[in-house]
Structure formats: structure tokens, C-alpha cells
Design an enzyme around this catalytic site. Structure first.
Site, PDB file in Angstrom:
ATOM      1  N   ARG A  49       0.898  -1.219   0.046  1.00 55.59           N
ATOM      2  CA  ARG A  49       0.044   0.088   0.189  1.00 55.59           C
ATOM      3  C   ARG A  49       0.870   1.341   0.035  1.00 55.59           C
ATOM      4  NH1 ARG A  49      -4.075  -1.789   4.831  1.00 55.59           N
ATOM      5  NH2 ARG A  49      -4.995  -3.355   3.854  1.00 55.59           N
ATOM      6  N   ASP A  51       1.971   5.038   0.151  1.00 57.87           N
ATOM      7  CA  ASP A  51       1.336   6.156   0.545  1.00 57.87           C
ATOM      8  C   ASP A  51       1.161   7.405  -0.681  1.00 57.87           C
ATOM      9  OD1 ASP A  51       1.209   5.285   3.023  1.00 57.87           O
ATOM     10  OD2 ASP A  51       3.186   6.173   3.612  1.00 57.87           O
ATOM     11  N   TYR A 123      12.792  -0.648  -1.866  1.00 58.78           N
ATOM     12  CA  TYR A 123      12.144   0.912  -2.114  1.00 58.78           C
ATOM     13  C   TYR A 123      13.710   1.646  -2.289  1.00 58.78           C
ATOM     14  CZ  TYR A 123       7.483   0.481  -0.378  1.00 58.78           C
ATOM     15  OH  TYR A 123       6.190   0.223  -0.435  1.00 58.78           O
ATOM     16  N   ARG A 209      10.209   6.600   4.906  1.00 60.75           N
ATOM     17  CA  ARG A 209      10.380   7.767   4.706  1.00 60.75           C
ATOM     18  C   ARG A 209      10.790   8.441   6.263  1.00 60.75           C
ATOM     19  NH1 ARG A 209       4.606   9.572   2.972  1.00 60.75           N
ATOM     20  NH2 ARG A 209       5.165  11.733   3.251  1.00 60.75           N
TER      21      ARG A 209
END
Length: 256
Positions: A49, A51, A123, A209
Site C-alpha cells: 500500500r 502512500d 524501495y 520515509r
């Protein structure tokens, strides 16, 4: 019949992957396109999921299809010709907006699950240290000097732990904050341009993040390596650094 879809998207215009009550999402666009194309209600399950504002160079999703329903009965979609997956990918790309692209549709075993069968996700986060108008949309400019060697030391510390509560958004519905982190490092990909790579079996909401924001504080000399350990062990989101902008974050790989 279960199918995996491999796709990529620019997340700038979307409220993340998951369907939202008050904003458009990648999942919503994909479900609408599939339901229109296949003339039956289709529910899509994603491997993760992302963001709001986060991008994906590689996302995987699955959906189930009743082969007895039209248009699969039609000549154009005949699976006996071995063209079903190719035709689905081609027609989906015609229906989807330009910032979402399907690379592949393929039939898989019924037991395969886009989310739960995945063994790792990777990522990338991009930082640039000199103003560049061609990087602004997909990289975060840092106007001050960073010690990337120290940031890599701190990134190695992450690999010593499993509980990443300190980097998770508060109030999520996950059952555990344990993650098997497998790699985390910075590398200079061009003069003044840096990329953070992080791989784990799973990620918590906002985790990457928050980690990047904390590592930037290390690079600025505001957090020591020992304090990095203390932040992780505190299991308190308030102890870690701020979340960095979403625009520079990309989901780049999922393995099964």
C-alpha cells in the site's frame, strides 16, 4: 482463474495505492479499468500500500476472473489461443491513464497471493544536493551538507533490529511491527545525487520515509550512532526524525 498484473505508476496525482473515500487511488483506477474491460466486478489485491504521492517502478497485484462469463466467451479473448494475457495487458493500457502502465498480465496458481506470497520488497529514495530543475519532481533537494558515510553507518544499525515501531505511523491496524530488514545503504549514483536502497520482507506504513528522515538527521550531525540505537529501542515514533517528502520514494522490486 487468478492473474498477476505487473504495473508501474507515477503516484503524484493519487492518494496512494489503496481505495480512499475522498480521493482517487491506483487500486481504484485499475479495478475500474478491469471491470469495464471484463464486464464483471473485479477486485484487485496489491502487494503493498504505497502512500499518497509515492511512485512504483514495479507493483504487483492479483485479481480473480470467472472464465464462464463474457467477454471471455468471445473469440477475441479465447484463452485457447494463448493470447488472453497479452490482450488483457494491451487493452488495460488503453483504458488506464497515462501515469499508470501495465507491463504484464499472467495467469498464476490459485494459491498465489500478490501480498502474502511476496518474500521481499525493495524501495529507493532519491536525494540531490544541488538545485536541478529536472530532478525536482522525483528527488528531494537537501540544501545542506550531509555525511553519507555516517548515514551508512547508521543504516547498518537498522539491520541489527526487527522491531521498527519507532518508524511506523501511529494508529495503524497491523498485528506486528516486526520486519526482516535485509539491506539498507546509500550510494552516489551521479555527482551530487544519492540513492537509498532498503529491502525487507515487509514494511510498516510510512516506515521508509521515517527512516530516511532519521538518517538525514544523522548526516547533519544531529543524531549519533548510539542515539540511532536508542531511537529504535525506544519503540516511539516521536523519537525518530520527520517523514521526508513522498515524491522521491519509489517501490522498485517485489520478489516471490
Amino acid at each position: 482463474m487468478r492473474f498477476f498484473i505487473t504495473l508501474s505508476y507515477d503516484g503524484t496525482r493519487y492518494h496512494g495505492w489503496q481505495i480512499q473515500p475522498n480521493g482517487n487511488s491506483i487500486q481504484q483506477e485499475l479495478q475500474q479499468a478491469l471491470s469495464t474491460l471484463l464486464r464483471q466486478p473485479i477486485e484487485v489485491v496489491g502487494a503493498g500500500r504505497t502512500d499518497t504521492g509515492v511512485h512504483a517502478k514495479m507493483m504487483v497485484a492479483h485479481f480473480d476472473l470467472d472464465p464462464t462469463q463474457p467477454p471471455l466467451k468471445g473469440e477475441e479473448f479465447s484463452p485457447f489461443k494463448g493470447e488472453l494475457e497479452r490482450v488483457l495487458a494491451y487493452k488495460l493500457n488503453k483504458l488506464l491513464p497515462t501515469d499508470i502502465a501495465v507491463q504484464e498480465v499472467r495467469q498464476v496458481d490459485e494459491e498465489m497471493h500478490a501480498r502474502f506470497s511476496a518474500t521481499s520488497r525493495t524501495y529507493h529514495y532519491f536525494i540531490h544536493t544541488r538545485k536541478d530543475p529536472f530532478l525536482q519532481a522525483y528527488s528531494w533537494q537537501i540544501p545542506f551538507a550531509l555525511d553519507f558515510e555516517k548515514m551508512n553507518e547508521a543504516a547498518k544499525v537498522l539491520l541489527e533490529y526487527k522491531d521498527f515501531t519507532s518508524f511506523s505511523k501511529v494508529g495503524t491496524d497491523v498485528k506486528t511491527n516486526l520486519c526482516d530488514l535485509r539491506e539498507a545503504y546509500w550510494e552516489e549514483v551521479a555527482p551530487g545525487r544519492w540513492r537509498f536502497t532498503i529491502t525487507a520482507n515487509r514494511f510498516l506504513r510510512n516506515m521508509v520515509r521515517a527512516i530516511v528522515g532519521t538518517l538525514v538527521e544523522v548526516g547533519r550531525g544531529r543524531i549519533s550512532i548510539e542515539e540511532m540505537r536508542q531511537i529504535i529501542e525506544a519503540k516511539d515514533r516521536c523519537q525518530a526524525g520527520e517523514s521526508v517528502p513522498a515524491k522521491a520514494l519509489f517501490l522498485v522490486d517485489i520478489k516471490y
